[in-house]
Write a protein that holds these residues in place. Structure first.
Motif, short mmCIF file in Angstrom:
data_model
loop_
_atom_site.label_atom_id
_atom_site.label_comp_id
_atom_site.label_asym_id
_atom_site.label_seq_id
_atom_site.Cartn_x
_atom_site.Cartn_y
_atom_site.Cartn_z
N SER A 90 -7.53 5.67 0.84
CA SER A 90 -7.46 5.01 -0.48
C SER A 90 -6.54 5.83 -1.55
O SER A 90 -5.46 6.47 -1.17
CB SER A 90 -8.52 5.90 -0.35
N GLU A 91 -5.92 4.90 -2.62
CA GLU A 91 -5.94 5.30 -3.56
C GLU A 91 -6.29 6.23 -3.96
O GLU A 91 -4.89 7.26 -4.99
CB GLU A 91 -6.32 4.28 -4.62
N GLU A 92 -7.03 7.15 -4.38
CA GLU A 92 -7.36 8.93 -4.40
C GLU A 92 -7.39 9.58 -3.32
O GLU A 92 -7.35 10.77 -3.73
CB GLU A 92 -9.14 8.84 -5.44
N PHE A 112 -9.75 1.29 0.34
CA PHE A 112 -9.77 1.29 -0.87
C PHE A 112 -8.99 1.33 -2.03
O PHE A 112 -8.73 2.49 -1.97
CB PHE A 112 -11.13 1.02 -0.78
N ASP A 113 -9.17 0.82 -3.18
CA ASP A 113 -9.21 1.49 -3.92
C ASP A 113 -10.76 1.68 -5.13
O ASP A 113 -11.61 0.12 -5.21
CB ASP A 113 -8.42 0.61 -5.20
N PRO A 114 -10.81 2.97 -4.86
CA PRO A 114 -12.32 2.66 -5.76
C PRO A 114 -13.17 2.72 -6.34
O PRO A 114 -13.94 1.62 -6.41
CB PRO A 114 -13.11 4.58 -5.29
N LEU A 115 -12.11 2.96 -6.83
CA LEU A 115 -12.82 2.52 -8.83
C LEU A 115 -11.47 1.59 -9.74
O LEU A 115 -10.31 2.29 -9.61
CB LEU A 115 -13.25 3.50 -9.70
N ASP A 116 -10.93 0.17 -9.43
CA ASP A 116 -9.93 -0.26 -10.36
C ASP A 116 -10.22 -0.49 -11.66
O ASP A 116 -11.89 -0.88 -11.90
CB ASP A 116 -9.78 -1.44 -9.33
N GLY A 117 -8.83 -0.08 -12.54
CA GLY A 117 -9.47 -0.56 -13.82
C GLY A 117 -9.53 0.27 -14.69
O GLY A 117 -11.06 0.56 -15.68
N SER A 118 -8.88 1.27 -13.71
CA SER A 118 -9.84 3.01 -14.57
C SER A 118 -9.65 3.03 -16.28
O SER A 118 -10.92 3.79 -16.94
CB SER A 118 -9.27 4.31 -14.20
N LEU A 275 1.31 -1.64 -9.46
CA LEU A 275 -0.21 -1.98 -8.34
C LEU A 275 0.37 -1.53 -7.26
O LEU A 275 1.59 -1.24 -6.51
CB LEU A 275 -0.55 -3.21 -8.87
N ARG A 276 -0.52 -1.10 -6.32
CA ARG A 276 -0.43 -0.59 -4.71
C ARG A 276 -0.68 -2.00 -4.25
O ARG A 276 -1.84 -2.56 -4.22
CB ARG A 276 -1.98 0.15 -5.05
N LEU A 277 0.53 -1.84 -3.04
CA LEU A 277 -0.01 -2.88 -2.15
C LEU A 277 -0.81 -3.05 -0.70
O LEU A 277 -1.87 -4.03 -1.10
CB LEU A 277 1.39 -2.76 -0.96
N TYR A 279 -3.63 -1.28 -1.60
CA TYR A 279 -5.18 -1.31 -2.00
C TYR A 279 -5.38 -2.16 -3.56
O TYR A 279 -6.59 -2.07 -3.41
CB TYR A 279 -5.48 0.18 -2.35
N GLU A 280 -4.43 -2.76 -3.83
CA GLU A 280 -4.94 -3.63 -4.35
C GLU A 280 -4.08 -4.79 -3.96
O GLU A 280 -4.76 -6.00 -3.99
CB GLU A 280 -4.08 -3.50 -5.73
N ALA A 281 -2.29 -4.78 -3.91
CA ALA A 281 -1.92 -6.77 -3.67
C ALA A 281 -2.68 -7.05 -2.03
O ALA A 281 -2.64 -7.77 -2.40
CB ALA A 281 -0.50 -5.73 -4.11
#
Ligand SMILES: O=P(O)(O)OC[C@H]1O[C@](O)(COP(=O)(O)O)[C@@H](O)[C@@H]1O
Ligand SMILES: [Mg+2]
Ligand SMILES: [Mg+2]
Length: 333
Positions: A90-92, A112-118, A275-277, A279-281
């Motif tokens: 996880s990103e976190e 996962f990126d559990p919560l995107d757009g923090s 951005l993270r490869l 979890y996001e990209a």
């Protein structure tokens, strides 16, 4: 319209195209259920005491919001018990999360990126969750970070949820992109858009323009040409949108086209973007390509990048094919 639930869709897809084995279906359903739980927490807002910062930082040095941590816990807990997983990342979380007693049997790995757009949590603007599923390498022992370092082209599923005016789940298993809307009364995901397609051309772009002075020349050129409008080299007017939640910006692009950019810039020359490869990209690029769009880091196809680190950052250019090709071309000239 005949109501098709997420489960019905997944079962039917396996029957027709043999693309979703039962274990993967169950894993997707567990993730979707966790997203439903996160959606409820988001919807409670101040009443659920989920707003504000948690007083901690994640591995990337970003201040964690309470909802970043809560969403991470919801996804971890749901998948520890429900999925066919060997490990999660996880990103976190600083390091990977092997699932006790589940390897070597677990066939999949979830990121996962559990919560995107923090930054939008506290202001009641759309936020979301992004996830990616990889296969565990053959004969894997106790999972290590190395096992996760597979190019995005190896993903077997990817999706995102948007917690907005409607809660939606957008999913690909490599056979097109479909959108499910959460029926809040019934508590079920209902198929509402089949085979989403991104138009090849667009008149809309998304970038955080406050960073203009930090951009490298190819991005400056590309954006300047769009801003010049009908009398400029592009000969047409462009519109701009920036929600600052990747999930919401990508969802708009899936629905009406556009290009989303988060380039690397001169502020921190050693940092390859924000951005993270993993979890996001990568998950977003898989979805965008499956919808007929394109995605690069300005130099190469995103899904071909061989990751070197779990929390690797990357520049992102994704969306309508002809625009992504143009800005990528500018990087080569
Ligand atoms: O605040 P900025 O620089 O415009 O960045 C916005 C971008 O950062 C992100 O919020 C990063 O994701 P997280 O919120 O998961 O850290 C993206 O969703 C969004 O596109
Ligand atoms: Mg994010
Ligand atoms: Mg996040």
């Amino acid at each position: 319209m005949k109501r098709v639930s997420l489960t019905q869709y997944l079962v039917e897809e396996q029957r027709l195209n043999n693309s979703i084995p039962a274990e993967l279906r169950l894993l997707i359903e567990v993730v979707a259920r966790a997203c439903k739980t996160i959606s409820h927490a988001v919807g409670k807002g101040a009443l659920g005491e989920v707003l504000g910062t948690a007083g901690s930082e994640n591995i990337q040095g970003e201040v964690q919001k309470k909802l970043d941590i809560l969403s991470n816990e919801i996804l971890l807990e749901a998948n520890e018990w429900g999925g066919h997983l060997a490990a999660m990342a996880s990103e976190e979380m600083e390091s990977i999360h092997p699932i006790p007693n589940r390897y070597p049997q677990g066939e999949y790995m979830l990121l996962f990126d559990p919560l995107d757009g923090s930054s939008n949590i506290d202001v009641n603007v759309s936020i979301g969750t992004i996830f990616s599923v990889l296969k565990a390498p053959e004969g894997m022992g106790k999972p290590t970070e190395q096992d996760f370092l597979q190019p995005g082209s190896k993903q077997v599923a990817a999706g995102y949820a948007v917690y907005g005016p409607q809660t939606v789940l957008v999913l690909t298993t490599g056979n097109g992109v479909n959108c499910f809307t959460l029926d809040r009364e019934m508590g079920s995901w209902v198929l509402t858009q089949r085979n989403m397609q991104i138009p090849e051309d667009t008149k809309e772009f998304a970038i955080n323009a406050s960073n203009t002075r930090h951009w490298y020349p190819p991005v400056t050129r590309y954006v300047d040409e769009m801003l010049a409008g009908g009398t400029g080299p592009r000969g047409k007017e462009f519109n701009m949108r920036w929600i600052a939640s990747m999930v919401a910006d990508v969802h708009r692009i899936l629905n009406r086209g556009g290009i989303f950019m988060y380039p690397a810039d001169k502020r921190e020359p050693d940092k390859a973007g924000k951005l993270r490869l993993m979890y996001e990209a990568n998950p977003m690029s898989f979805i965008v390509e499956q919808a007929g769009g394109a995605s690069t880091d300005g130099k190469q196809r995103m899904l071909d990048i061989q990751p070197e680190k779990l929390h690797q950052r990357v520049a992102v250019f994704l969306g309508s094919k002809n625009e992504v090709e143009r800005v990528t071309q500018y990087h080569q000239e």
